[in-house]
Scaffold this motif. Sequence first.
Motif, short mmCIF file in Angstrom:
data_model
loop_
_atom_site.label_atom_id
_atom_site.label_comp_id
_atom_site.label_asym_id
_atom_site.label_seq_id
_atom_site.Cartn_x
_atom_site.Cartn_y
_atom_site.Cartn_z
N GLY A 27 37.16 -72.80 58.35
CA GLY A 27 37.02 -71.49 59.02
C GLY A 27 38.09 -70.49 58.61
N GLN A 28 38.82 -70.80 57.51
CA GLN A 28 39.86 -69.87 57.03
C GLN A 28 39.25 -68.80 56.11
N LEU A 29 40.05 -67.76 55.85
CA LEU A 29 39.61 -66.68 54.95
C LEU A 29 40.17 -66.91 53.54
N VAL A 30 39.28 -66.87 52.55
CA VAL A 30 39.69 -67.07 51.15
C VAL A 30 39.06 -65.99 50.28
N ALA A 31 39.89 -65.25 49.55
CA ALA A 31 39.36 -64.26 48.61
C ALA A 31 39.08 -64.96 47.28
N PHE A 32 38.00 -64.54 46.62
CA PHE A 32 37.62 -65.19 45.35
C PHE A 32 36.99 -64.17 44.40
N PRO A 33 37.05 -64.48 43.09
CA PRO A 33 36.50 -63.53 42.12
C PRO A 33 34.97 -63.63 42.05
N THR A 34 34.32 -62.48 41.87
CA THR A 34 32.90 -62.49 41.50
C THR A 34 32.77 -61.56 40.29
N GLU A 35 31.58 -61.46 39.73
CA GLU A 35 31.41 -60.58 38.56
C GLU A 35 31.49 -59.11 38.95
N THR A 36 31.28 -58.78 40.25
CA THR A 36 31.32 -57.37 40.66
C THR A 36 32.75 -56.98 41.01
N VAL A 37 33.25 -57.47 42.16
CA VAL A 37 34.64 -57.26 42.58
C VAL A 37 35.08 -58.54 43.29
N TYR A 38 36.36 -58.62 43.70
CA TYR A 38 36.79 -59.80 44.48
C TYR A 38 36.21 -59.71 45.89
N GLY A 39 35.74 -60.86 46.40
CA GLY A 39 35.18 -60.91 47.75
C GLY A 39 36.15 -61.61 48.69
N LEU A 40 36.06 -61.26 49.99
CA LEU A 40 36.86 -61.95 51.01
C LEU A 40 35.92 -62.86 51.79
N GLY A 41 36.01 -64.18 51.52
CA GLY A 41 35.02 -65.12 52.03
C GLY A 41 35.38 -65.77 53.35
N ALA A 42 34.32 -66.05 54.13
CA ALA A 42 34.42 -66.88 55.34
C ALA A 42 33.07 -67.56 55.53
N TYR A 43 33.07 -68.73 56.16
CA TYR A 43 31.82 -69.45 56.42
C TYR A 43 30.92 -68.56 57.29
N ALA A 44 29.72 -68.23 56.76
CA ALA A 44 28.88 -67.21 57.37
C ALA A 44 28.33 -67.58 58.75
N LEU A 45 28.21 -68.87 59.04
CA LEU A 45 27.61 -69.23 60.33
C LEU A 45 28.69 -69.53 61.38
N ASN A 46 29.94 -69.30 61.04
CA ASN A 46 31.06 -69.49 61.96
C ASN A 46 31.54 -68.11 62.45
N LYS A 47 31.13 -67.78 63.70
CA LYS A 47 31.42 -66.43 64.24
C LYS A 47 32.90 -66.07 64.21
N GLU A 48 33.74 -67.05 64.59
CA GLU A 48 35.18 -66.79 64.64
C GLU A 48 35.70 -66.42 63.24
N ALA A 49 35.27 -67.23 62.26
CA ALA A 49 35.71 -66.99 60.88
C ALA A 49 35.26 -65.60 60.43
N VAL A 50 34.02 -65.25 60.76
CA VAL A 50 33.48 -63.95 60.33
C VAL A 50 34.24 -62.80 61.01
N ARG A 51 34.57 -62.98 62.28
CA ARG A 51 35.37 -61.94 62.97
C ARG A 51 36.70 -61.73 62.27
N GLY A 52 37.25 -62.83 61.73
CA GLY A 52 38.52 -62.75 61.00
C GLY A 52 38.44 -61.81 59.81
N ILE A 53 37.28 -61.77 59.14
CA ILE A 53 37.11 -60.86 57.99
C ILE A 53 37.30 -59.42 58.44
N TYR A 54 36.66 -59.04 59.54
CA TYR A 54 36.75 -57.66 60.03
C TYR A 54 38.19 -57.31 60.39
N GLN A 55 38.87 -58.33 60.99
CA GLN A 55 40.26 -58.09 61.39
C GLN A 55 41.16 -57.89 60.18
#
Length: 343
Positions: free
Chosen positions: A24-52
């Motif tokens: 449920g941690q936040l991990v940034a990773f490279p994609t071909e477009t730009v770097y993304g800030l990832g979190a497990y999509a079905l974990n609400k707490e983790a997703v809230r962390g992205i917004y924060q």
Amino acid sequence: MDTKILDGTQAAAVNEAAELLKMGQLVAFPTETVYGLGAYALNKEAVRGIYQAKGRPSDNPLIVHICQKEQLTDLISELPPLAETLMEKFWPGPLTLIFPKGEQVPAEITGGLDTVAVRMPNHPVALALLEACALPIAAPSANRSGKPSPTLAAHVLHDLNGRIAAVVDGGAAEVGLESTVLDITQTVPVILRPGGITKEQLEEVVGQVELATPHGDKKETPRAPGMKYTHYAPEAPVIICQAQDLEKELQEKINSFTGKLGLMLSNETLAKLKIPKTATVVDLGSQNNLANIAANLFAALRTLDEAEVEIIYTEAFPHTQIGSAVMNRLSKAAGVEEKEVIK
Ligand code: AMP
Ligand code: MG
């Protein structure tokens, strides 16, 4: 929190990033477009962390990243007719598709909409990470909300160091602009955000495609909610020059500006100007290579920010191919309506 820097070329490092995502941690990773800030999509707490971490408004929905089409089953309620053809042709790649959302997808992902945005990134490190964690991963661009999107791990650290568990370094993002967002829940598909896959490429495969008109009224609910916010904005004002007599207009502006000057121009335009030594200049590449201009754009905005320039002069590019995504981002960086700067 210390943000770990993980080497995307090392399998052990990618596995470590996958474990963090599973927890449920936040991990940034490279994609071909730009770097993304990832979190497990079905974990609400983790997703809230992205917004924060990003300081992102909660009604700006996120794109869910997958590595296998089968993962769609948990995310969507229905496969629209054009989906198969589009996925076959453009996935993995910079095309995000909008589907009717499945029950399990939390409102935190969709900003309360009844649709969900999904894409399969075309980057070996992103795909390895998605495979290693075997989870759908929500990932907006890994920048502080409102700032230019990151195309290097260093950009991610500049914005989010200490706010996220880790960043996986995979070098420079190749496309440099975000994915095209295509709504396929309509009879005629609608481009909600121009990006890495062009309108021309889409029309070749599915026939007519519409381009969403920018909403005039801020109170009206836009179809791509995120697009109503300030985006890609450096500290200094951005002025897009598009006069017929571009060089003359630019030269006059340069001559009369007395503060710390920033220029972000094609090499053809730069070659025709007399530029003071004190100016900070970023060469975006040749006007004839719009893909290269796209790849350089966000890094250029960040370089000029770092140099603490007081104004940024740039130029309009043609609205063809990836040029329409370039002009979309430039207009937002300048805070002007796109139609005001059509070349
Ligand atoms: P970013 O994650 O920063 O690349 O931004 C994601 C973009 O996708 C934003 O412009 C969102 O508005 C758009 N988006 C995400 N989900 C949806 C959806 N369900 N419907 C329409 N647009 C969406
Ligand atoms: Mg973004």
